[in-house]
Scaffold this motif. Structure first.
Motif, PDB file in Angstrom:
ATOM      1  N   TYR A 154       0.859  -1.181   0.000  1.00 35.53           N
ATOM      2  CA  TYR A 154       0.000   0.000   0.000  1.00 35.53           C
ATOM      3  C   TYR A 154       0.895   1.229   0.000  1.00 35.53           C
ATOM      4  O   TYR A 154       1.645   1.454   0.948  1.00 35.53           O
ATOM      5  CB  TYR A 154      -0.912   0.009   1.220  1.00 35.53           C
ATOM      6  N   ALA A 155       0.810   2.029  -1.077  1.00 34.63           N
ATOM      7  CA  ALA A 155       1.756   3.133  -1.234  1.00 34.63           C
ATOM      8  C   ALA A 155       1.078   4.303  -1.932  1.00 34.63           C
ATOM      9  O   ALA A 155       0.685   4.194  -3.100  1.00 34.63           O
ATOM     10  CB  ALA A 155       2.973   2.670  -2.037  1.00 34.63           C
ATOM     11  N   THR A 156       0.960   5.422  -1.224  1.00 36.78           N
ATOM     12  CA  THR A 156       0.341   6.605  -1.796  1.00 36.78           C
ATOM     13  C   THR A 156       1.077   7.851  -1.324  1.00 36.78           C
ATOM     14  O   THR A 156       1.817   7.808  -0.338  1.00 36.78           O
ATOM     15  CB  THR A 156      -1.157   6.682  -1.417  1.00 36.78           C
ATOM     16  N   ASP A 157       0.905   8.956  -2.058  1.00 34.81           N
ATOM     17  CA  ASP A 157       1.589  10.224  -1.744  1.00 34.81           C
ATOM     18  C   ASP A 157       3.092   9.998  -1.625  1.00 34.81           C
ATOM     19  O   ASP A 157       3.704  10.276  -0.600  1.00 34.81           O
ATOM     20  CB  ASP A 157       1.000  10.828  -0.471  1.00 34.81           C
ATOM     21  N   LEU A 158       3.672   9.521  -2.710  1.00 32.67           N
ATOM     22  CA  LEU A 158       5.032   8.983  -2.660  1.00 32.67           C
ATOM     23  C   LEU A 158       6.126   9.986  -2.991  1.00 32.67           C
ATOM     24  O   LEU A 158       7.291   9.733  -2.703  1.00 32.67           O
ATOM     25  CB  LEU A 158       5.146   7.794  -3.621  1.00 32.67           C
ATOM     26  N   GLY A 159       5.785  11.074  -3.647  1.00 36.38           N
ATOM     27  CA  GLY A 159       6.822  12.014  -4.032  1.00 36.38           C
ATOM     28  C   GLY A 159       7.519  11.604  -5.311  1.00 36.38           C
ATOM     29  O   GLY A 159       7.462  12.285  -6.325  1.00 36.38           O
ATOM     30  N   ARG A 160       8.182  10.461  -5.281  1.00 34.05           N
ATOM     31  CA  ARG A 160       8.893   9.952  -6.460  1.00 34.05           C
ATOM     32  C   ARG A 160       9.119   8.451  -6.272  1.00 34.05           C
ATOM     33  O   ARG A 160       9.160   7.959  -5.142  1.00 34.05           O
ATOM     34  CB  ARG A 160      10.227  10.661  -6.626  1.00 34.05           C
ATOM     35  N   PRO A 161       9.292   7.711  -7.360  1.00 39.88           N
ATOM     36  CA  PRO A 161       9.619   6.285  -7.236  1.00 39.88           C
ATOM     37  C   PRO A 161      11.078   6.109  -6.832  1.00 39.88           C
ATOM     38  O   PRO A 161      11.955   6.846  -7.285  1.00 39.88           O
ATOM     39  CB  PRO A 161       9.368   5.739  -8.644  1.00 39.88           C
ATOM     40  N   THR A 162      11.346   5.173  -5.946  1.00 44.95           N
ATOM     41  CA  THR A 162      12.723   4.909  -5.527  1.00 44.95           C
ATOM     42  C   THR A 162      12.981   3.411  -5.520  1.00 44.95           C
ATOM     43  O   THR A 162      12.057   2.597  -5.383  1.00 44.95           O
ATOM     44  CB  THR A 162      12.996   5.452  -4.107  1.00 44.95           C
ATOM     45  N   ALA A 163      14.251   3.064  -5.656  1.00 50.09           N
ATOM     46  CA  ALA A 163      14.642   1.661  -5.620  1.00 50.09           C
ATOM     47  C   ALA A 163      14.368   1.054  -4.248  1.00 50.09           C
ATOM     48  O   ALA A 163      13.985  -0.109  -4.138  1.00 50.09           O
ATOM     49  CB  ALA A 163      16.123   1.522  -5.976  1.00 50.09           C
ATOM     50  N   ASP A 164      14.568   1.837  -3.171  1.00 52.23           N
ATOM     51  CA  ASP A 164      14.325   1.314  -1.821  1.00 52.23           C
ATOM     52  C   ASP A 164      12.865   0.929  -1.636  1.00 52.23           C
ATOM     53  O   ASP A 164      12.559  -0.112  -1.041  1.00 52.23           O
ATOM     54  CB  ASP A 164      14.714   2.356  -0.772  1.00 52.23           C
ATOM     55  N   LEU A 165      11.950   1.758  -2.118  1.00 48.85           N
ATOM     56  CA  LEU A 165      10.534   1.423  -1.994  1.00 48.85           C
ATOM     57  C   LEU A 165      10.192   0.209  -2.842  1.00 48.85           C
ATOM     58  O   LEU A 165       9.446  -0.677  -2.395  1.00 48.85           O
ATOM     59  CB  LEU A 165       9.667   2.613  -2.411  1.00 48.85           C
ATOM     60  N   ALA A 166      10.727   0.138  -4.059  1.00 52.77           N
ATOM     61  CA  ALA A 166      10.482  -1.034  -4.905  1.00 52.77           C
ATOM     62  C   ALA A 166      10.968  -2.307  -4.227  1.00 52.77           C
ATOM     63  O   ALA A 166      10.287  -3.338  -4.242  1.00 52.77           O
ATOM     64  CB  ALA A 166      11.150  -0.851  -6.263  1.00 52.77           C
ATOM     65  N   ASP A 167      12.138  -2.244  -3.611  1.00 56.34           N
ATOM     66  CA  ASP A 167      12.653  -3.410  -2.891  1.00 56.34           C
ATOM     67  C   ASP A 167      11.740  -3.791  -1.722  1.00 56.34           C
ATOM     68  O   ASP A 167      11.519  -4.967  -1.447  1.00 56.34           O
ATOM     69  CB  ASP A 167      14.061  -3.125  -2.363  1.00 56.34           C
ATOM     70  N   HIS A 168      11.224  -2.781  -1.028  1.00 52.04           N
ATOM     71  CA  HIS A 168      10.375  -3.037   0.139  1.00 52.04           C
ATOM     72  C   HIS A 168       9.080  -3.746  -0.249  1.00 52.04           C
ATOM     73  O   HIS A 168       8.583  -4.581   0.520  1.00 52.04           O
ATOM     74  CB  HIS A 168      10.059  -1.703   0.817  1.00 52.04           C
ATOM     75  N   LEU A 169       8.558  -3.443  -1.413  1.00 57.78           N
ATOM     76  CA  LEU A 169       7.244  -3.973  -1.810  1.00 57.78           C
ATOM     77  C   LEU A 169       7.326  -5.086  -2.850  1.00 57.78           C
ATOM     78  O   LEU A 169       6.299  -5.655  -3.220  1.00 57.78           O
ATOM     79  CB  LEU A 169       6.383  -2.836  -2.376  1.00 57.78           C
ATOM     80  N   ARG A 170       8.528  -5.422  -3.286  1.00 52.35           N
ATOM     81  CA  ARG A 170       8.658  -6.316  -4.429  1.00 52.35           C
ATOM     82  C   ARG A 170       7.929  -7.645  -4.218  1.00 52.35           C
ATOM     83  O   ARG A 170       8.035  -8.290  -3.187  1.00 52.35           O
ATOM     84  CB  ARG A 170      10.129  -6.569  -4.748  1.00 52.35           C
ATOM     85  N   GLY A 171       7.176  -8.043  -5.258  1.00 50.78           N
ATOM     86  CA  GLY A 171       6.534  -9.344  -5.273  1.00 50.78           C
ATOM     87  C   GLY A 171       5.261  -9.466  -4.477  1.00 50.78           C
ATOM     88  O   GLY A 171       4.752 -10.577  -4.299  1.00 50.78           O
ATOM     89  N   VAL A 172       4.711  -8.366  -3.958  1.00 43.61           N
ATOM     90  CA  VAL A 172       3.435  -8.476  -3.250  1.00 43.61           C
ATOM     91  C   VAL A 172       2.383  -9.047  -4.201  1.00 43.61           C
ATOM     92  O   VAL A 172       2.500  -8.934  -5.427  1.00 43.61           O
ATOM     93  CB  VAL A 172       2.968  -7.111  -2.697  1.00 43.61           C
TER      94      VAL A 172
END
Length: 283
Positions: free
Chosen positions: A160-178
């Protein structure tokens, strides 16, 4: 608008007593208000509460969920379209409200501290059988919390990710494969630039600490690689359209739903997780 864009792509699972599968229903999502419900056997876990008490009740009724108790509220951040002060004030004293420790000072200044305010920084459990792993993202000065939600019975993870500012690799890693990814898809840059909004607001939205464009949302979703579906959140009423948002995700290997400003999505079962694909890196 394309015919069938908001058609129910899956049947609604029962929410009667005895229902055990965790599900997601986005009650409404836009700059006018945001609230989603994770449906659990014991009741509802709300992520954000950006509508009034009356409007929230009407949306729960429209979704067939108004008979279920609210177990807790988890806030991504404290903007009023995510944390309606009147709704928070109406909650029973024993209903916990979870917020990131970085938001406590603002909550105190603005009178948003609830009787059972529960601060978090790392993993926490807002309801039995649920664990939430937060990740702070760059939204305005204090940030917003994105979540990986895990269920102890082994059902698929929810991102669940909203109001993110910008896409980042750290966030992608945190949520990967949900299994299911609920992801902001706020604006079309062409519509934003052509709008009559003041320049400072355009800069806030597009400057890397505001919201995601359609293309940024699609890029982030591809990197996260959800196993089954994406639910697009927080579409701007003035500077986006469902058609434009959907077009950015065209051809993606996941089922797509788009949350409306004031109408619930179908009730979406969260399913079973898939193995994580390899990590990728942002340029």
């Amino acid at each position: 608008m394309s015919p069938g864009l908001f058609d129910h792509l899956e049947p609604k699972p029962t929410t009667r007593a005895g229902h055990t599968a965790a599900s997601l229903c986005v009650l409404g999502s836009s700059s006018s208000g945001n609230c989603s419900a994770i449906i659990l056997p014991a009741g509802l876990l709300l992520i954000d509460c950006g509508f009034s008490r009356r409007r929230t009740r009407a949306l729960l009724q429209a979704a067939g969920l108004d008979h279920l108790p609210i177990l807790a509220v988890v806030l991504t951040h404290l903007d009023t379209d995510h944390a309606n002060p009147a709704f928070l004030a109406s909650l029973p004293e024993d209903t916990p409200v979870f917020m990131h420790t970085r938001h406590l000072g603002r909550a105190e200044r603005e009178g948003l501290l609830h009787h059972r305010t529960e601060p978090f920084r790392d993993e926490f459990s807002p309801a039995p059988g649920v664990r939430m792993l937060p990740h702070l993202v760059a939204h305005d000065s204090l940030g917003a919390a994105a979540f990986r939600v895990r269920f102890d019975d082994g059902q698929g993870d929810l991102g669940y990710a909203t109001d993110l500012g910008r896409p980042t690799a750290d966030l992608a890693d945190h949520l990967r494969g949900v299994t299911t990814l609920a992801l902001e898809c706020n604006y079309c840059p062409h519509l934003e630039l052509a709008s009559n909004r003041p320049e400072y607001l355009k800069q806030r939205i597009m400057g890397g600490s505001g919201h995601l464009s359609n293309e940024q949302s699609a890029r982030l979703a591809r990197d996260i690689a959800p196993a089954h579906r994406v639910v697009l959140l927080h579409l701007s009423r003035q500077c986006n359209t469902p058609d434009r948002a959907a077009a950015a995700h065209a051809g993606a290997p996941y089922q797509l739903h788009i949350a409306r400003p004031a109408e619930p999505t179908p009730i979406l079962p969260l399913g079973v997780s898939a193995p994580f694909p390899p990590a990728s890196v942002y340029a």
